[in-house]
Design a protein around this motif. Structure first.
Motif, PDB file in Angstrom:
ATOM      1  N   GLU A   8       0.854  -1.187   0.000  1.00 27.68           N
ATOM      2  CA  GLU A   8       0.000   0.000   0.000  1.00 27.68           C
ATOM      3  C   GLU A   8       0.893   1.240   0.000  1.00 27.68           C
ATOM      4  O   GLU A   8       1.803   1.356   0.805  1.00 27.68           O
ATOM      5  CB  GLU A   8      -0.911   0.008   1.219  1.00 27.68           C
ATOM      6  N   THR A   9       0.635   2.158  -0.931  1.00 27.57           N
ATOM      7  CA  THR A   9       1.370   3.424  -1.006  1.00 27.57           C
ATOM      8  C   THR A   9       0.369   4.575  -0.981  1.00 27.57           C
ATOM      9  O   THR A   9      -0.849   4.352  -1.100  1.00 27.57           O
ATOM     10  CB  THR A   9       2.215   3.497  -2.296  1.00 27.57           C
ATOM     11  N   ASP A  10       0.859   5.784  -0.853  1.00 25.02           N
ATOM     12  CA  ASP A  10      -0.001   6.963  -0.881  1.00 25.02           C
ATOM     13  C   ASP A  10      -0.699   7.116  -2.226  1.00 25.02           C
ATOM     14  O   ASP A  10      -1.771   7.732  -2.322  1.00 25.02           O
ATOM     15  CB  ASP A  10       0.807   8.226  -0.580  1.00 25.02           C
ATOM     16  N   ASP A  11      -0.094   6.554  -3.268  1.00 24.50           N
ATOM     17  CA  ASP A  11      -0.663   6.645  -4.612  1.00 24.50           C
ATOM     18  C   ASP A  11      -1.538   5.455  -4.979  1.00 24.50           C
ATOM     19  O   ASP A  11      -2.012   5.361  -6.102  1.00 24.50           O
ATOM     20  CB  ASP A  11       0.460   6.783  -5.643  1.00 24.50           C
ATOM     21  N   GLY A  12      -1.705   4.523  -4.061  1.00 21.40           N
ATOM     22  CA  GLY A  12      -2.508   3.337  -4.329  1.00 21.40           C
ATOM     23  C   GLY A  12      -1.671   2.080  -4.188  1.00 21.40           C
ATOM     24  O   GLY A  12      -0.481   2.128  -3.849  1.00 21.40           O
ATOM     25  N   LEU A  17       0.641  -1.101  -4.888  1.00 21.60           N
ATOM     26  CA  LEU A  17       1.788  -1.382  -5.748  1.00 21.60           C
ATOM     27  C   LEU A  17       2.073  -2.879  -5.655  1.00 21.60           C
ATOM     28  O   LEU A  17       2.035  -3.447  -4.569  1.00 21.60           O
ATOM     29  CB  LEU A  17       3.008  -0.586  -5.266  1.00 21.60           C
TER      30      LEU A  17
END
Length: 132
Positions: free
Chosen positions: A50-54, A56
């Motif tokens: 999970e990343t800030d951009d969605g 991965l």
């Protein structure tokens, strides 16, 4: 038809291969290599991060394994293992492939010694008859 050999086992890869090493490799399980791959293929592990951009997906390859092939003829197996070792410098391959031909005495292994794929055949040793 022809003489066939059953092959089991795997080579673990340390450190695991990165996506950049996997994606264009002839050992990749994905197209375009996946369309015409060799008898050995990379086992790819996927990790969802999970990343800030969605989400991965991180893909790494932790092992080199046999493709399921009916009536496999192991004539080129040593060369293909060596090709994989040479394709990924800086990585260590450990493990072995167990090979068993159609005849009950046709047993051998592919192992790696000092960065070279080697065929190893078993030795049959008779017990000392004097001690029996």
């Amino acid at each position: 038809m022809g003489y066939t050999t059953g092959v089991t086992g795997e080579f673990t890869i340390t450190p695991p291969l990165t996506w950049n090493e996997i994606k264009n490799s002839p050992f990749s399980p994905y197209p375009p290599a996946g369309d015409d791959r060799l008898e050995l293929v990379l086992r790819v592990d996927e990790e969802n991060i999970e990343t800030d951009d969605g989400p991965l997906i991180r893909r790494t390859a932790s092992a080199l394994v046999m493709v399921d092939i009916d009536e496999y003829r192991a004539h080129n197996l040593l060369n293909v293992v060596q090709q994989a070792i040479d394709a990924f410098p800086g990585h260590v391959f450990t493990g072995r492939l167990e090979c068993e031909g159609e005849e009950n005495t046709d047993l051998w292994r592919v192992v790696i010694h000092d960065g070279r794929a080697v065929r190893v055949e078993p030795r049959i040793v008779w017990p000392d008859e004097d001690g029996a």
